[in-house]
Scaffold this motif. Structure first.
Motif, short mmCIF file in Angstrom:
data_model
loop_
_atom_site.label_atom_id
_atom_site.label_comp_id
_atom_site.label_asym_id
_atom_site.label_seq_id
_atom_site.Cartn_x
_atom_site.Cartn_y
_atom_site.Cartn_z
N UNK A 285 0.82 -1.22 0.00
CA UNK A 285 0.00 0.00 0.00
C UNK A 285 0.85 1.26 0.00
N UNK A 286 2.05 1.15 0.59
CA UNK A 286 2.93 2.33 0.63
C UNK A 286 3.35 2.73 -0.79
N UNK A 287 3.49 1.73 -1.66
CA UNK A 287 3.86 2.04 -3.05
C UNK A 287 2.80 2.93 -3.68
N UNK A 288 1.53 2.62 -3.40
CA UNK A 288 0.47 3.48 -3.93
C UNK A 288 0.63 4.90 -3.40
N UNK A 289 0.91 4.99 -2.10
CA UNK A 289 1.03 6.33 -1.51
C UNK A 289 2.15 7.11 -2.17
N UNK A 290 3.27 6.42 -2.45
CA UNK A 290 4.37 7.13 -3.12
C UNK A 290 3.94 7.59 -4.50
N UNK A 291 3.29 6.70 -5.25
CA UNK A 291 2.85 7.09 -6.60
C UNK A 291 1.85 8.23 -6.50
N UNK A 292 0.90 8.09 -5.56
CA UNK A 292 -0.15 9.10 -5.47
C UNK A 292 0.45 10.46 -5.13
N UNK A 293 1.36 10.50 -4.19
CA UNK A 293 1.88 11.81 -3.79
C UNK A 293 2.96 12.32 -4.72
N UNK A 294 3.57 11.40 -5.48
CA UNK A 294 4.50 11.89 -6.51
C UNK A 294 3.72 12.69 -7.54
N UNK A 295 2.45 12.32 -7.72
CA UNK A 295 1.55 13.18 -8.48
C UNK A 295 0.99 14.29 -7.60
N UNK A 296 0.58 13.92 -6.39
CA UNK A 296 -0.22 14.82 -5.56
C UNK A 296 0.50 16.09 -5.16
N UNK A 297 1.80 16.02 -4.89
CA UNK A 297 2.41 17.28 -4.51
C UNK A 297 2.60 18.23 -5.68
N UNK A 298 3.16 17.76 -6.81
CA UNK A 298 3.18 18.68 -7.96
C UNK A 298 1.78 19.23 -8.27
N UNK A 299 0.75 18.44 -8.03
CA UNK A 299 -0.61 18.90 -8.28
C UNK A 299 -0.90 20.20 -7.52
N UNK A 300 -0.38 20.30 -6.30
CA UNK A 300 -0.58 21.54 -5.55
C UNK A 300 -0.04 22.73 -6.35
N UNK A 301 1.12 22.53 -6.97
CA UNK A 301 1.72 23.63 -7.72
C UNK A 301 1.13 23.76 -9.11
N UNK A 302 0.54 22.66 -9.62
CA UNK A 302 -0.18 22.77 -10.89
C UNK A 302 -1.33 23.76 -10.71
N UNK A 303 -1.92 23.77 -9.52
CA UNK A 303 -2.98 24.72 -9.24
C UNK A 303 -2.39 26.08 -8.84
N UNK A 304 -1.29 26.06 -8.09
CA UNK A 304 -0.78 27.31 -7.53
C UNK A 304 -0.04 28.16 -8.56
#
Lengths: 608, 211
Positions: A285-304
């Protein structure tokens, strides 16, 4: 190449050579090396307004679709707030509905509203106009991009109507719980959500291809990268981030779909349920979290980043001053974009990791504060001694700066492992990210709509309604989120359906009710805003050309509002950056980008 | 072609408001790179695909460390498919050279051969799937299987996407309905994409036989 433009090109060339005699050498217009772009000329109503290949129409389509799904997200947030503020009052709100509302609200707002609005909406409308292109480089692909987005939205809505309802796994969709019985929508809802995300990503990639290549290759003569408005820089960098970050979500979505439908175990760990081991097992499950947040954090800046860019232009135009430190602003955008890829695990401090990783990610997270702070200082310094017009776009921009600083500072707390651990999964986190990537970018969205609405429709939005909209939204947002920080401090955990008689909730009950009432009021004000948008199309006060006296090219099209092909017969030629406001020595208060030096001979160079 | 700013640091340190810079900037024709938009589009797609496949490779490397991992035995058919793909790439390269020399009649045969070989590759991959299904090796049997099906399916989808553009170029060539520069560009870009597909397959296949 259409006949219409072919002829014009020849005309343009002869005009060049004949005017070469008296024009000063600085204004020599180089012949265009590449032929002008082929444009698709729509003939019927359908190809003009529905299956349109015109980036302006596509931008509006994106914005309207994103707003429509965003309204659903807003209503879902009311459901959550009603449950939190007044538990056991509303019979239609059970635990399942609550979790589904949380999940869908989060996913809709982050991806289907903000990402689509900034990149699909503003990106499509503004990029070609601001860089001086007739359209995007691949108009057909651009059209398909919108229809993929619409299909993704429809699939997402369909998940409300399947057995079990939409997924209730939280917007992060962490496995294994997202696809195990016990979580609402673990059978069909989650699959539709993942399919919808994959479709969104495919559609976005088509659009992103257009935004990047149009900015790089289709600018008009004289428009160097460092002469582009910061809006374009923000959208451009955000698109590059999105093209590199969305694949991580795509990969995660595909693997989880297979886990859910084919019974593979990419993410499924060994699980015992009812005394029996599940067939799946061994996954991480941790692998999913890494993949998700590897997208999820840039996503913050995609909006910002688009918000940063747009607000820079709004502040500069409405304070009648050039943006302070243009180069530094560009550098900050690029550096923030690069750093955003190496901070993702700060979302996973409590998931367990090597302590040195925690140290690394905390450090990189805090380093991002440096370019971000530079941007805030530069906005403030742009306002310093500016001729500030307190128009509605300016009000929203000021609201953005304050809100962004607020959210940014709480981010510094959460970025530190040692402070994050006690605050993790409390309402402090909820308040933080709503301030920094909910309210702050929305302030910019609103400001930008008030700013560019006259360009799109030729009419102004109603000013009184606008002022009410601003003050209620701005003060209301603080009424919602300031108390929420406090709830987090006293330890109220997020994602709990009800707190029952928990001892630390005694002081929180009243606050929760207050927040709910504030949220309802702010929500209804947004409906007032939508009413303003739709009624002003017909009833709004007519706007004269370039009402804000801005310099960038979108306001200087031959037709106002701009029509098909954007720039009429000839593409504009750019002689300056878009920030020539109150230039010393010039008799004009502002000098548009396409004004040659010979027309403003007395203008001096502004030292920045 | 006017001078392009290729050094990003130099570009980012320009001072657009200074008159010396303004004189240089006024002569700029608006393009950043000396590439056609189609060329840049294919490159961008390849970058995005590379990110996708890299993340899969990372996931694969992470997942294979767990005790339940049982490697698949690769059938000889997979080697034949690999040889077919290598051969396709070579043929496409030759075809590209022919079209660059304006020998379009010969290029037509090359394109047809490419199409035939590519369809043969896809059929071969499907046969491998059938082989595994007959052996009872389903995607849910073992994570190694799941990754095998995932890799071949995604690579196959990329091949089909390439075939769509191959089809467009070939149709235009056979209907004699083309401009010379455009058809050359289309064939050139397709051949680059086919080399990319080969490299991706080599990496994925190499990863699967090495572990």
């Amino acid at each position: 190449m259409s006949e219409e433009y072919k002829d014009n090109k020849i005309e343009a060339k002869s005009a060049d050579s004949s005017s070469g005699g008296y024009a000063p050498p600085a204004e020599h217009i180089p012949a265009k090396e590449a032929p002008e772009q082929e444009l698709y000329h729509a003939k019927s109503f359908w190809t003009k307004w529905v299956f349109s290949q015109d980036a302006k129409v596509i931008g509006v389509q994106y914005a309207l679709t994103a707003t429509a799904i965003g309204l659903i997200g807003l209503v879902l947030s009311w459901g959550m707030r009603l449950q939190l503020g007044f538990p056991e009052t509303f019979s239609f709100l059970g635990p399942a509905t609550y979790y589904q509302s949380v999940t869908m609200h989060g996913m809709i707002m982050v991806i289907y509203l903000l990402t689509a609005l900034f990149l699909g909406g503003f990106g499509n409308y503004l990029i070609p106009l601001m860089v001086g292109a007739r359209d995007m480089v691949f108009p057909y692909v651009n059209m398909v991009s919108y229809w993929m987005f619409l299909a993704a939205v429809l699939v997402l809505i369909a998940s409300f109507f399947v057995p079990g309802g939409p997924t209730g796994a939280g917007w992060t969709l962490y496995p294994p719980q997202a696809i195990l019985p016990g979580t609402p929508g673990s059978e069909y809802g989650i699959v539709l959500m993942l399919v919808s995300l994959a479709m969104f990503i495919i559609g976005f990639t088509m659009g992103g291809l257009n935004y990047v290549i149009t900015v790089l290759q289709a600018r008009t003569r004289g428009m160097t990268l460092m002469r582009m408005p910061l809006t374009v820089w923000g959208i451009f960098t955000a698109t590059v981030l999105a093209l590199l970050a969305f694949p991580a979500l795509f990969v995660a979505a595909i693997m989880m779909t297979l886990d859910s439908m084919l019974g593979t175990s990419f993410f499924m760990p060994d699980i015992f349920t009812m005394g029996e081991k599940l067939k799946t097992g061994g996954g991480s499950p941790i692998l999913f979290q890494h993949l998700f947040w590897f997208f999820g954090h840039p996503e913050v800046y995609i909006v910002a980043l688009p918000a940063f860019g747009i607000v820079s232009d709004l502040i500069s135009v409405h304070a009648r001053k050039n943006i302070f430190g243009y180069r530094m602003m560009v550098w900050a955008i690029v550096i923030i974009g690069a750093l955003s890829f190496i901070v993702w695990a700060h979302h996973m401090y409590v998931s367990g990791m090597n302590p040195y990783f925690g140290f690394f990610f905390a450090t990189t997270t805090l380093i991002i504060a440096v370019p971000t702070a530079i941007k805030v200082y530069n906005w403030v310094l742009t306002l310093w001694r500016g001729n500030i017009h307190l128009t509605i776009p300016m009000l929203f921009s000021l609201g953005f700066i304050v809100t962004f600083v607020n959210g940014g500072i709480t981010g510094l707390f959460l970025g530190n492992v040692i402070i994050d651990i006690p605050l993790s999964d409390t309402y402090f986190v909820v308040a933080h990210f709503h301030m920094v990537m909910g309210i702050a970018p929305l302030m910019v969205v609103f400001g930008a709509i008030y700013h560019w609405y006259p360009l799109i429709t030729g009419r102004h939005l109603n000013q009184t309604l606008g002022k009410i909209h601003f003050w209620v939204t701005f003060l209301g947002a603080y009424a919602i989120y300031f108390p929420m920080h406090y709830l987090g401090f006293i330890g109220v955990p997020r994602r709990y359906f009800e707190m029952y008689d928990s001892p630390y909730m005694t002081s929180g009950v009243g606050l929760n009710q207050f927040i709910t009432v504030a949220a309802l009021i702010v929500g209804f004000t947004q409906i007032l805003f939508l009413y303003n948008i739709f009624s002003s199309v017909f009833k709004g006060e007519k706007s004269e050309r370039n009402p804000w006296k801005a310099n960038s090219l979108e306001w200087h099209t031959p037709d106002y509002p701009p029509t098909h092909g954007n720039f009429g017969k000839e593409l504009p030629v750019v002689y300056r950056w878009p920030y020539d406001f109150s230039v010393p020595g010039s008799d004009k208060e502002y000098i548009p980008q396409n004004v040659p030096p010979s027309q403003v001979p007395t203008a001096k160079v502004e030292i920045t | 072609m006017s001078k392009r700013e290729l050094n990003i640091f130099k570009l980012l340190s320009q001072k657009p408001w200074e008159s010396s810079q303004a004189t240089i900037d006024n002569a700029h024709d608006g393009k950043t790179l000396g590439l056609s938009k189609a060329n840049l589009g294919v490159r961008t797609i390849m970058v995005v695909s590379t990110v996708i496949f890299s993340l899969f490779v990372v996931s694969y490397s992470d997942r294979m460390l767990v005790h339940d991992w049982k490697s698949l035995s690769e059938p000889w058919l997979l080697w034949i498919n690999t040889v077919i793909l290598i051969f396709t790439s070579i043929v496409f390269h030759k075809t590209k050279i022919l079209s660059d020399q304006n020998k379009f009649e010969k290029a037509k045969n090359g394109l047809l051969l490419v199409g035939f070989l590519t369809f043969a590759f896809i059929t071969g991959q499907l046969l491998v799937w059938q082989h595994y299904v007959n052996l009872g090796q389903y995607a849910s049997t073992n994570p190694a299987n799941a990754f095998f099906y995932l890799f071949t399916a995604l690579h196959g989808l990329h091949v089909l996407g390439g075939l769509f553009f191959w089809g467009r170029a070939t149709t235009k060539l056979f209907q004699n309905n083309y401009s010379v520069t455009k058809i050359k560009q289309a064939i050139g870009l397709c051949s680059v994409y086919w080399h990319f597909l080969l490299i991706v397959w080599m990496v994925l296949f190499g990863l699967m036989i090495a572990t």
